[in-house]
Design a protein around this motif. Structure first.
Motif, PDB file in Angstrom:
ATOM      1  N   MET C 152       2.172 -38.666   3.383  1.00 17.91           N
ATOM      2  CA  MET C 152       2.606 -39.757   4.270  1.00 17.91           C
ATOM      3  C   MET C 152       3.835 -40.478   3.709  1.00 17.91           C
ATOM      4  SD  MET C 152      -1.187 -40.977   5.355  1.00 17.91           S
ATOM      5  CE  MET C 152      -1.473 -40.966   7.110  1.00 17.91           C
ATOM      6  N   GLU C 153       3.739 -41.778   3.411  1.00 19.83           N
ATOM      7  CA  GLU C 153       4.937 -42.477   2.953  1.00 19.83           C
ATOM      8  C   GLU C 153       5.150 -42.357   1.447  1.00 19.83           C
ATOM      9  OE1 GLU C 153       2.019 -43.993   2.868  1.00 19.83           O
ATOM     10  OE2 GLU C 153       2.280 -46.180   2.992  1.00 19.83           O
ATOM     11  N   TYR C 177       2.064 -36.205   9.713  1.00 17.20           N
ATOM     12  CA  TYR C 177       2.480 -35.576  10.969  1.00 17.20           C
ATOM     13  C   TYR C 177       3.721 -36.296  11.467  1.00 17.20           C
ATOM     14  CZ  TYR C 177       0.088 -39.660  12.812  1.00 17.20           C
ATOM     15  OH  TYR C 177      -0.285 -40.949  13.064  1.00 17.20           O
ATOM     16  N   GLY C 178       4.349 -35.751  12.456  1.00 21.05           N
ATOM     17  CA  GLY C 178       5.519 -36.391  13.070  1.00 21.05           C
ATOM     18  C   GLY C 178       6.617 -36.641  12.066  1.00 21.05           C
ATOM     19  N   ALA C 179       6.977 -37.901  11.883  1.00 21.39           N
ATOM     20  CA  ALA C 179       8.086 -38.252  11.006  1.00 21.39           C
ATOM     21  C   ALA C 179       7.784 -38.048   9.527  1.00 21.39           C
ATOM     22  CB  ALA C 179       8.518 -39.693  11.268  1.00 21.39           C
ATOM     23  N   SER C 180       6.638 -37.482   9.183  1.00 15.73           N
ATOM     24  CA  SER C 180       6.421 -37.131   7.770  1.00 15.73           C
ATOM     25  C   SER C 180       7.231 -35.884   7.459  1.00 15.73           C
ATOM     26  CB  SER C 180       4.943 -36.898   7.469  1.00 15.73           C
ATOM     27  OG  SER C 180       4.590 -35.559   7.706  1.00 15.73           O
ATOM     28  N   LEU C 181       7.633 -35.165   8.486  1.00 17.58           N
ATOM     29  CA  LEU C 181       8.530 -34.019   8.358  1.00 17.58           C
ATOM     30  C   LEU C 181       8.044 -33.032   7.300  1.00 17.58           C
ATOM     31  CD1 LEU C 181      11.928 -35.947   8.470  1.00 17.58           C
ATOM     32  CD2 LEU C 181      10.749 -34.846  10.372  1.00 17.58           C
ATOM     33  N   ILE C 184       8.686 -34.343   3.696  1.00 17.57           N
ATOM     34  CA  ILE C 184      10.020 -34.856   3.343  1.00 17.57           C
ATOM     35  C   ILE C 184       9.994 -36.379   3.210  1.00 17.57           C
ATOM     36  CG2 ILE C 184      12.388 -35.152   4.166  1.00 17.57           C
ATOM     37  CD1 ILE C 184      11.948 -32.403   3.123  1.00 17.57           C
ATOM     38  N   ALA C 185       9.258 -37.049   4.072  1.00 14.76           N
ATOM     39  CA  ALA C 185       9.192 -38.504   3.986  1.00 14.76           C
ATOM     40  C   ALA C 185       8.624 -38.938   2.644  1.00 14.76           C
ATOM     41  CB  ALA C 185       8.334 -39.060   5.129  1.00 14.76           C
ATOM     42  N   LEU C 187       8.541 -37.166  -0.111  1.00 12.52           N
ATOM     43  CA  LEU C 187       9.489 -36.761  -1.148  1.00 12.52           C
ATOM     44  C   LEU C 187      10.602 -37.784  -1.291  1.00 12.52           C
ATOM     45  CD1 LEU C 187      10.822 -34.709  -3.088  1.00 12.52           C
ATOM     46  CD2 LEU C 187      11.813 -33.600  -1.087  1.00 12.52           C
ATOM     47  N   LEU C 188      11.212 -38.177  -0.186  1.00  9.95           N
ATOM     48  CA  LEU C 188      12.295 -39.157  -0.233  1.00  9.95           C
ATOM     49  C   LEU C 188      11.787 -40.482  -0.779  1.00  9.95           C
ATOM     50  CD1 LEU C 188      14.137 -38.475   3.143  1.00  9.95           C
ATOM     51  CD2 LEU C 188      14.842 -37.782   0.849  1.00  9.95           C
ATOM     52  N   GLY C 189      10.603 -40.879  -0.343  1.00 16.32           N
ATOM     53  CA  GLY C 189      10.028 -42.120  -0.846  1.00 16.32           C
ATOM     54  C   GLY C 189       9.933 -42.105  -2.360  1.00 16.32           C
ATOM     55  N   ILE C 203       7.505 -30.665  -2.871  1.00 17.00           N
ATOM     56  CA  ILE C 203       6.362 -30.936  -1.998  1.00 17.00           C
ATOM     57  C   ILE C 203       5.221 -29.944  -2.275  1.00 17.00           C
ATOM     58  CG2 ILE C 203       5.645 -30.929   0.430  1.00 17.00           C
ATOM     59  CD1 ILE C 203       8.700 -31.559   1.035  1.00 17.00           C
TER      60      ILE C 203
ATOM     61  N   GLU D 153      12.414 -46.897  -1.190  1.00 18.52           N
ATOM     62  CA  GLU D 153      11.314 -46.096  -0.659  1.00 18.52           C
ATOM     63  C   GLU D 153      10.524 -46.804   0.432  1.00 18.52           C
ATOM     64  OE1 GLU D 153      10.753 -48.191  -3.105  1.00 18.52           O
ATOM     65  OE2 GLU D 153       8.995 -47.582  -4.287  1.00 18.52           O
ATOM     66  N   ASN D 192       5.531 -43.662   8.335  1.00 20.91           N
ATOM     67  CA  ASN D 192       4.370 -42.930   7.845  1.00 20.91           C
ATOM     68  C   ASN D 192       3.416 -43.808   7.056  1.00 20.91           C
ATOM     69  OD1 ASN D 192       4.760 -39.900   8.392  1.00 20.91           O
ATOM     70  ND2 ASN D 192       6.784 -40.558   7.738  1.00 20.91           N
TER      71      ASN D 192
ATOM     72  N   ASN F 202       5.020 -44.059  14.386  1.00 18.68           N
ATOM     73  CA  ASN F 202       5.283 -42.638  14.135  1.00 18.68           C
ATOM     74  C   ASN F 202       5.069 -41.804  15.411  1.00 18.68           C
ATOM     75  OD1 ASN F 202       5.816 -40.236  12.829  1.00 18.68           O
ATOM     76  ND2 ASN F 202       3.960 -40.242  11.568  1.00 18.68           N
ATOM     77  N   ILE F 203       5.681 -40.649  15.433  1.00 21.34           N
ATOM     78  CA  ILE F 203       5.533 -39.690  16.523  1.00 21.34           C
ATOM     79  C   ILE F 203       4.045 -39.369  16.752  1.00 21.34           C
ATOM     80  CG2 ILE F 203       6.058 -37.322  17.208  1.00 21.34           C
ATOM     81  CD1 ILE F 203       8.574 -37.637  15.300  1.00 21.34           C
TER      82      ILE F 203
END
Lengths: 232, 232, 232, 232, 232, 232, 232, 232
Positions: C152-153, C177-181, C184-185, C187-189, C203, D153, D192, F202-203
């Motif tokens: 998630m985040e 799901y969705g914007a968790s891509l 990727i979300a 990971l970026l966090g 990931i 983040e 997320n 989120n989506i």
């Protein structure tokens, strides 16, 4: 310049004249019958056929009519050779970083071979154990062109480029997970290679790399046959 | 656990107790006066201050009050040492792939040094000339942790990882153009490294890598001092 | 430096000398037979084998020859221990944010254990109920390194980093799901964590985080055994 | 429903009737003269004007005609209050993770205040020092809505959400570098969030969060005035 | 294999032996003095120097010491030729889609020329007026390799590939706006080219394409000189 | 603050005290048995359970023990109500743009209802036929909060926002294909809404939107009950 | 088919024959002198010139030679009309969502006018105040084609499409911030429009939309002149 | 303006009045029964129904009630024609780059035909064999609008645009692999087309392109019928 219109496809029968190699069938998204029909048209004009991204189902139909056709399982290729293309002098190295990159490397090798090239296969020489690569340095330099297939971070082409004077074509693969983004990480890595002169093809595009390498090898081959023409 | 509320900032005066190192000032987006005020609060509780991503303008104001403060131009850091932190046994290698990666490598080196670490700087050993890297292999292995800074395709950490048994932290840099995407290509390359155990920090985050390496070095240092405690 | 060439793979039999741990098999994309052959080569040189991203089918073939091999279902790992690696002093914490992150956390734990580390498993301490995390603070600080697994985040590593002085490796997962891509979300966090010194792996790469943590723990372990060597 | 057509803009003079608050001027990309003309039309119908993303140059022209207009430097807002809007009962908390997030937090605060809301400003309570957040827990719960502003983040909203029963609106900021991707990392983190019920606005959109919070506060305010209407 | 360590750079003096061409200076991010120092080391071992992505400021310092150095404005290159490299037989075509792509095409041309290649420059033959391209078809086919430089949708390489039998290297440029994404659209277009054998380099990387083409031309040149060696 | 540690999960039994609603089970990635065990713990402390992203298989096991549990097929939710939560005054509108968005809208509706809210369902009022939306304008304004669910370009929230004074929460859905990028297009559209005060989740996160709306409705409900407390 | 080769450009003098409109100069990245030279060649063959993305500096040089040339500041266009193109029957609507979208709308309008079209300019009718759009519905329907220019979420084309039977071309603009991603959000929104038949051009490409609309209007114009030809 | 509310859908029975063509059913994500019910409502008001993205299962139920309905396998469309729409004068060209693009081209063709247009199908004229395209140039120019369907690099629309004076609508397809990113590469290529006036629809959106082309053809058709109206 001519072509044959099958309705669903316009087969470019002039391709070999213009480009040096006959048209190749990209089988993905075509029905077995469409693949078969295109095979027929090509074989009316050429002696060999290559079908990439082929399925066993497509092959089965083709084989019913062309008994001597072959299916290259790992490479997912169909080949038919009524009369093999003439062998080119000069070899092409096909190097891959890990075992999982083999299908793409094989697509390259099958393409090279049907176009008359000799292939040196070198497998699993990723940069995490650089001594494995250094051990094959002379083998690589003895070829006319080098294809480097790698997934994950795609670092191998940079390392190979630093060790050879021959044209190098890098093929990113979709091997990896997570932040490999289906091969995008390897693709970006190769495009940003610090090894001067590395050129790149699409992810998993073993065929394209082989086509480029064959073009180079054919050029060198012709130069050795007709050196005077080149010197002008 | 305590903090000092300056209105625009709550300085975490308990940080060193919890984390082993005092709070560090991320200077980007702060006014010179805000940087100065935070310096004051930290120095009431600690003997050293580190400000990263600092500008010369911020430094000028700080220096007016703290005469012995220093500005590290290439690293963009401000440091003040009333009483240096005790030297840790063990060295940290800071390796960079090319000359353009130096600012990030220097941010790491300055951070390491103010936290009491000895730094081995090794510059321009990119994979396109792998012999330059092999030449420093023992120098790397003699350290307690290794920081590898690289832009473009970010391949260096994979190659270094294959040659050492020490913890390795990779720092992608924004050096490159086009498909380097401001460092994203290097970042993805490092995250997908085939070198087992490579860990990664944000693009251009020399500080973060140094903090992690310092944490490891401190842990080893304490272990050598108090081996019995560790053996339990 | 040596290796064994199996044609489809060049097994790096020198790996343990250089890196401290023997080569590990990334089983994804390999046939069961290829996995088995690599197992054989490794076991000729080492006492333990670890295969990650393994399938039950690959395990079945391996088990036929190596009766005492084990399959770790949730972690998707094969392990064979002819003679377990020596136990290291010091523990590693493996923390996960939610129940759905368990497979990745287990991959980390299995890797750590086969490499001789003791593991503290702490599950479901996400930041939405921060008291659950505060309750295990001392347990975390008692370890030599901390692995934090979150989807998630990906906020958990920042919170944990603020509470411990030990090296922290963050593992984003594809949970969400969705914007968790696809992770990727998270990971970026983690890459942008405000917690100084957080380092990150790919990931779902529980193995990579464990390898890094094991490297640290081994270094501390050696320091406690041979403190004099470190002090130089 | 009505509007005034200025050629370059159609000012929605019916906005307050439909939405509860008058039209607000998004000043970016407008000439000072265009901003001035829109101010005039709004003030013919309403008692207050808010201009966001304003420049000092736009303000100068506006101030020449409307002497009592104000420029909020950090928030980049112009306000004109001929007759302040009535004060709403209930407070709104505006929390920010770090000092660098202040401009966005201020845009939110200025918006809230001109719409009649009382604001509780809480600054620099990022999750890397979670005790700073726990110290303001009751202050947060005493408000009718909570705005949480964070870059990097973007983990703070999840932590705050776990501690309060009030509606929470998260604002990602473009504070950060590298893999923060101009605020995308914080945005994805907040979307997320494992904290149930966190809603999100655009990066750096302090205004939008304030508008949403004001809408909630106005609804609660009206409910306390006319409880009977609500009970139906 | 040898190198010279300047502290900030390890100049690879063995490069020409291994790769056929001497090391080239990527000037971006280097100080004028660093560029000068690297020039000195290279010229001690080689007769020519090429510096790409150079600024006028860097050139000014270099020129003070090396009077005969040249600055290629549009190509942003510095060249010094103490003794020009021997001319290779065979030409290279450098084709560009539009006038705005010229700087990248010129970087390629300057690189080719200093490495001893003859260049055929063909400008502004984009696919929107396909007759302009058909008019130069024979000129293209007379070369040993083809470099195609294009921005926007990057369609030109596909069209050229269909008309020639020579190796083709595509260079995407950052020319365009909006959804061109700084050259990403052109890059993706070229990677997905339906023209078999198109290989690609990084956005705006005229140098890299030229290096690859020069490698091919050199190979052909050597083949015409020593055809017997090739025939083995 | 307390929790129950099940090993694989730490159930937050204090959640309702802090947040107003009991903990909810995110069933994705959990085994049926894990879902059941968490249900048991929650029901020891609360009267209702909500499980989202549930499968029929998970429901079957839960139902064996909790006979009166319900499965909401389209919404993919499990609910158990030992004693329904008290009904809140005030309604929530759940609007969706097209028929394909119904599963997400239903997840929102089921969540709202188990938390004691009355729901106004309004379906298929996309902006391509704006008269369908204008027809329900008063119905929307009569609610305390509005949830707008839309896929594809996600334009509906902007249009609705322009017509109401109530808090509006937008839910992008993954409905669409190609450049909808799995809902990213709708998400970006909503984040950039020109309708002031639109907040986004989120989506496909119908649950999150409902939670936020329920929080608002509960706040209004309490205000109407205890207006005096609010007025302070 | 013919062209004039200027070395840096091959001016397509046959363009009007093939396409209906003369070649247009994309001025970005061209020197003032290059723009001037291309103007000369075009005017030898045509009566009008349009230069888009032009700078004042380019215009100054052009104006020195062509006194009656005009610079359209907001649209960033140069126009020269030796003899205006014949007026087409039928109007084109150019609608923009907000004041900030005006430069792009003006580029469209200037292009339309030099190609002989009448333009209906309609400004600031964004969906947040839908009554502003409904007020111009008949004005829109009276045109032969509709261009809709919008930034941010790009929702306007969907709403307009639902109200008209005429061809609609949507132009996303780079107006916005944060998650507008430089116009990508608007672009994606328009591509996913639920309004059937909406077609889209590149971000900020007012010229392209105008060219398409002019092509349609010219076709209708010709049909009304020569209806018999069409009926065949 | 009117509609019929089915609960799960509000069928826009006024659509043909406003837009020229009746409402079309986007079948994806709808149950067979929902599709059937919408068919019924449309046929009460119109004579034809078109369902896109339909499955055979949806068709089976529809066919049970509407015996003369047809399923277009490759195009994935359901059509019912109680009374065909009147034939429009003027043809539409539907061109596709390769055989694999046929399903999208067929969706366009089926849509065009049910709306009364004559279709010229031209298949497999990709730019890699440009002579195949030149051979059909006059056929294309004889149509009132041109739809160009292409995957991979999406270069075909640029080449076609250069050869015709008719409105051109480009449809990117998801044909390709790796860096084609599911059609994004083709989409970006078309948006950046150097062919002036190319407009674009969503990936695989044959329907949308057909709707736009039909709108144009209808406009021309009406102009030829009522030329006087247009001349005003």
């Amino acid at each position: 310049m001519s072509f044959v219109d099958l309705g669903f496809a316009r087969v470019d029968t002039d391709r070999k004249n213009r480009r040096g190699f006959p048209e190749v069938i990209f089988c993905a998204g075509k029905t077995p019958d469409e693949v078969l029909q295109i095979c027929r048209v090509i074989l009316e004009n050429q002696d060999v056929v290559l079908g990439t991204r082929a399925t066993r189902e497509q092959f089965s139909l083709v084989q019913r009519e062309f008994k001597h056709s072959k299916f290259h399982e790992r490479a997912r290729c169909i080949t038919i050779e009524n009369d093999p293309m003439p062998k080119l002098s000069g070899k092409i190295a096909v190097i891959c970083a890990g075992t999982s990159d083999l299908p793409v490397a094989e697509e390259a090798a099958v393409t090279l071979e049907i176009f008359g090239n000799c292939v040196e296969r070198i497998c699993d020489v990723g940069v995490a154990g650089i001594h494995r690569l250094l051990a094959v340095r002379e083998q690589i330099e003895s070829c006319n062109a080098v294809i480097v297939v790698a997934g994950m971070e795609g670092a191998l082409p940079s390392a190979v480029a630093g060790l050879t004077s021959k044209p190098l074509i890098a093929v990113p693969t979709s091997v990896g997970y997570g932040a490999s983004l289906g091969g995008i990480a390897a693709l970006l890595g190769m495009l940003n290679s610090c090894g001067s002169g590395v050129t790149v093809v699409n992810i998993d595009n073993g065929f394209g790399a082989a086509y480029a390498a064959a073009t180079i090898n054919r050029l060198v081959h012709l130069a050795t046959r007709e050196p005077e023409a080149q010197k002008k």
